[in-house]
Design an enzyme around this catalytic site. Structure first.
Site, PDB file in Angstrom:
ATOM      1  N   CYS A 230     -49.337 -51.832  10.053  1.00  0.00           N
ATOM      2  CA  CYS A 230     -48.955 -52.688  11.174  1.00  0.00           C
ATOM      3  C   CYS A 230     -49.692 -54.013  11.064  1.00  0.00           C
ATOM      4  O   CYS A 230     -50.891 -54.047  10.758  1.00  0.00           O
ATOM      5  CB  CYS A 230     -49.289 -52.000  12.501  1.00  0.00           C
TER       6      CYS A 230
ATOM      7  N   HIS B   8     -40.708 -48.276  14.847  1.00  0.00           N
ATOM      8  CA  HIS B   8     -42.008 -48.938  14.908  1.00  0.00           C
ATOM      9  C   HIS B   8     -41.953 -50.128  15.857  1.00  0.00           C
ATOM     10  O   HIS B   8     -42.836 -50.293  16.717  1.00  0.00           O
ATOM     11  CB  HIS B   8     -42.411 -49.382  13.497  1.00  0.00           C
ATOM     12  N   GLU B   9     -40.934 -50.972  15.718  1.00  0.00           N
ATOM     13  CA  GLU B   9     -40.865 -52.180  16.540  1.00  0.00           C
ATOM     14  C   GLU B   9     -40.508 -51.854  17.992  1.00  0.00           C
ATOM     15  O   GLU B   9     -41.047 -52.471  18.915  1.00  0.00           O
ATOM     16  CB  GLU B   9     -39.864 -53.175  15.949  1.00  0.00           C
TER      17      GLU B   9
ATOM     18  N   HIS C 157     -43.561 -50.760  19.807  1.00  0.00           N
ATOM     19  CA  HIS C 157     -44.401 -51.877  20.228  1.00  0.00           C
ATOM     20  C   HIS C 157     -44.033 -52.348  21.633  1.00  0.00           C
ATOM     21  O   HIS C 157     -44.914 -52.718  22.428  1.00  0.00           O
ATOM     22  CB  HIS C 157     -44.233 -53.061  19.269  1.00  0.00           C
TER      23      HIS C 157
END
Length: 226
Positions: A131, A173-174, A177
């Site tokens: 990351c 993953h995004e 976030h």
């Protein structure tokens, strides 16, 4: 274990102020690191806080930052903006063997607002993941192999799209976030490695060498968003 992720308290004026500061700066903004509050709060859903011009300019800057890092995705909270916006793109030329094992194929540039994903099927894949907001580290994360993503485009259209393999990993993953979740929340922490130690000891397309040498399993770990 389920943990409660706090909701951002930032309102439209706060978000506009942060964005305008970034848009008016002479240089690209830095990527904030773990510990910044925007990374640990559920970002505000986009509901018109920015004008179309502001949104388009911000997306352009986020794409530049992503490319220069370099990375394959960037979420607005990584620039300290508590807004549900992310950009994705994977055009890296990788080793064919590694690409095949990881089911990694090019991902054309995509900007997504208010994304939500759901697993498709029960298949999971475990690979090392890093990351841009945790510089110099990576760890093994087990994620669904296929997901359905629901999101808004910058022009306000509601879209649904299926992603598989490495593209699905990027999407998850995004989107994580934007919900205050970092990959280490889902990682096998015994696999945690500095980039230098990973390169020296565990670098391969899969994770079998690291799993044996560091003593972790490849199953799911971390928090639930439910």
């Amino acid at each position: 274990m389920t943990q409660t992720v706090p909701q951002t308290t930032a309102g439209a004026d706060d978000i506009q102020e942060i964005v305008e500061r970034i848009l008016s700066a002479a240089a690209l903004p830095p990527i904030v690191q773990a510990g910044h509050p925007a990374l640990r709060q559920r970002a505000a859903e986009f509901d018109g806080q920015l004008s179309r011009d502001q949104l388009d300019r911000l997306i352009g800057i986020m794409r530049q930052v992503m490319h220069e890092a370099p990375g394959v995705g960037l979420a607005a909270p990584q620039l300290g903006i508590p807004l549900q916006l992310a950009v994705l793109e994977d055009q890296f030329d990788v080793d064919p063997e590694a690409a095949a094992l990881r089911n990694r194929s090019p991902l054309e540039f995509l900007a997504i607002l208010n994304p939500r994903y759901a697993p498709l099927g029960t298949g999971r894949a475990s690979f090392y993941e890093g990351c841009l907001s945790l510089n110099g580290l990576q760890a093994v994360v087990a994620r669904p192999e296929s997901v359905l993503l629901e999101y808004l485009t910058p022009d306000g259209a509601a879209e649904q799209r299926e992603f598989v393999g490495w593209q699905a990993r990027i999407v998850q993953h995004e989107t994580d976030h934007l919900n205050g979740v970092l990959y280490i929340d889902r990682a096998q922490l015994r696999s945690l490695s500095s980039n230098a130690e990973y390169a020296a000891h565990w670098a391969e397309a899969g994770i079998s060498k690291a799993r044996e040498g560091l003593g972790f399993d490849a199953g799911p770990a971390g928090i639930s968003l439910d």
